[in-house]
Design a protein around this motif. Structure first.
Motif, mmCIF file in Angstrom:
data_model
loop_
_atom_site.group_PDB
_atom_site.id
_atom_site.type_symbol
_atom_site.label_atom_id
_atom_site.label_comp_id
_atom_site.label_asym_id
_atom_site.label_seq_id
_atom_site.Cartn_x
_atom_site.Cartn_y
_atom_site.Cartn_z
ATOM 1 N N UNK A 1 0.834 -1.200 0.000
ATOM 2 C CA UNK A 1 0.000 0.000 0.000
ATOM 3 C C UNK A 1 0.872 1.254 0.000
ATOM 4 N N UNK A 2 1.836 1.292 0.907
ATOM 5 C CA UNK A 2 2.709 2.461 1.025
ATOM 6 C C UNK A 2 3.525 2.654 -0.249
ATOM 7 N N UNK A 3 4.080 1.575 -0.777
ATOM 8 C CA UNK A 3 4.901 1.685 -1.984
ATOM 9 C C UNK A 3 4.095 2.198 -3.172
ATOM 10 N N UNK A 4 2.903 1.636 -3.361
ATOM 11 C CA UNK A 4 2.079 2.058 -4.501
ATOM 12 C C UNK A 4 1.642 3.511 -4.348
ATOM 13 N N UNK A 5 1.225 3.911 -3.144
ATOM 14 C CA UNK A 5 0.817 5.310 -2.948
ATOM 15 C C UNK A 5 1.982 6.264 -3.129
ATOM 16 N N UNK A 6 3.162 5.881 -2.687
ATOM 17 C CA UNK A 6 4.333 6.720 -2.921
ATOM 18 C C UNK A 6 4.583 6.876 -4.419
ATOM 19 N N UNK A 7 4.454 5.779 -5.158
ATOM 20 C CA UNK A 7 4.665 5.823 -6.612
ATOM 21 C C UNK A 7 3.593 6.662 -7.307
ATOM 22 N N UNK A 8 2.340 6.511 -6.874
ATOM 23 C CA UNK A 8 1.244 7.300 -7.462
ATOM 24 C C UNK A 8 1.470 8.791 -7.194
ATOM 25 N N UNK A 9 1.808 9.127 -5.952
ATOM 26 C CA UNK A 9 2.030 10.533 -5.607
ATOM 27 C C UNK A 9 3.168 11.137 -6.427
ATOM 28 N N UNK A 10 4.230 10.355 -6.616
ATOM 29 C CA UNK A 10 5.360 10.841 -7.429
ATOM 30 C C UNK A 10 4.936 11.024 -8.886
ATOM 31 N N UNK A 11 4.119 10.100 -9.394
ATOM 32 C CA UNK A 11 3.684 10.178 -10.790
ATOM 33 C C UNK A 11 2.783 11.384 -11.043
ATOM 34 N N UNK A 12 2.023 11.789 -10.037
ATOM 35 C CA UNK A 12 1.116 12.930 -10.201
ATOM 36 C C UNK A 12 1.846 14.272 -10.214
ATOM 37 N N UNK A 13 3.096 14.281 -9.870
ATOM 38 C CA UNK A 13 3.863 15.525 -9.912
ATOM 39 C C UNK A 13 4.358 15.757 -11.332
ATOM 40 N N UNK A 14 3.419 16.161 -12.197
ATOM 41 C CA UNK A 14 3.749 16.412 -13.605
ATOM 42 C C UNK A 14 2.977 17.618 -14.098
ATOM 43 N N UNK A 15 3.429 18.168 -15.190
ATOM 44 C CA UNK A 15 2.867 19.414 -15.710
ATOM 45 C C UNK A 15 1.432 19.243 -16.211
ATOM 46 N N UNK A 16 1.097 18.078 -16.724
ATOM 47 C CA UNK A 16 -0.263 17.865 -17.254
ATOM 48 C C UNK A 16 -1.282 17.911 -16.117
ATOM 49 N N UNK A 17 -1.015 17.168 -15.039
ATOM 50 C CA UNK A 17 -1.954 17.195 -13.912
ATOM 51 C C UNK A 17 -1.997 18.585 -13.288
ATOM 52 N N UNK A 18 -0.834 19.196 -13.101
ATOM 53 C CA UNK A 18 -0.791 20.527 -12.497
ATOM 54 C C UNK A 18 -1.583 21.530 -13.338
#
Length: 196
Positions: free
Chosen positions: A54-71
């Protein structure tokens, strides 16, 4: 001639108003869908995982969301709705757009004050394989994050609905040729033919 120029300017202004209103609705739809899919699928699916997974996947998801398209869509929903609210401030749709802006502003505040700090705290926990008590780390994150994400999903969906309603009303006003829906009595070009 001056009346034709005024008509062209009003038409261009309405086109710009409509563009920003439509763009705000599009950005809002993207964000509402993002929070919705987390509430309905991602987080319930992750809830079935072990603490470390759970922790690993959420860490990966949070890192992936740090992008210009989502922002761009996250900030765009706020900024485009604010611009649309300003442009439409003298029209019948203004209350719908302002209500959408307030709903999404609440989403923005919740994200900045609750969800992002929880994401940061989860990232700061470090490598899930090396966390001494992953159950505690997960417990400090999961319930609060999930609950506030549901609130974000509801509020952003409400904001989207309000913008869609504003688009419908805006289209009716344009179709009926009412422009800014100003009374004929107040229209300086109507002259004495305006019904009083």
């Amino acid at each position: 001639m001056s009346r034709n120029v005024a008509t062209v300017r009003k038409s261009r202004s309405a086109g710009l108003d409509g563009f920003f209103l439509g763009a705000a609705a599009l950005a809002m739809g993207l964000i509402a869908g993002t929070f919705y899919i987390f509430a309905c699928g991602v987080m319930p699916g992750l809830a079935r995982s072990s603490d470390r997974a759970y922790i690993e996947v959420m860490q990966n998801i949070n890192a992936a969301f740090e992008n210009v398209v989502f922002f761009a869509s996250f900030m765009g929903a706020l900024l485009l709705t604010a611009v649309a609210a300003w442009l439409l401030r003298r029209t019948p749709v203004r209350w719908w757009v302002l209500a959408a802006l307030l709903a999404y502003f609440a989403v923005f505040v919740i994200t900045v004050a609750v969800n992002v700090p929880l994401n940061d705290k989860l990232m700061d926990a470090g490598d899930p394989a090396k966390i001494a008590d992953p159950g505690e780390v997960r417990a400090d994150f999961e319930d609060v994050w999930v609950a506030w994400n549901v609130v974000r999903a509801v509020l952003s969906t409400l904001a989207l609905g309000l913008l869609v309603r504003a688009l419908v009303l805006f289209g009716r006003v344009r179709r009926d040729g009412a422009g800014a829906a100003q009374s004929a009595y107040l229209d300086p070009t109507a002259g004495s033919s305006a019904s009083r």
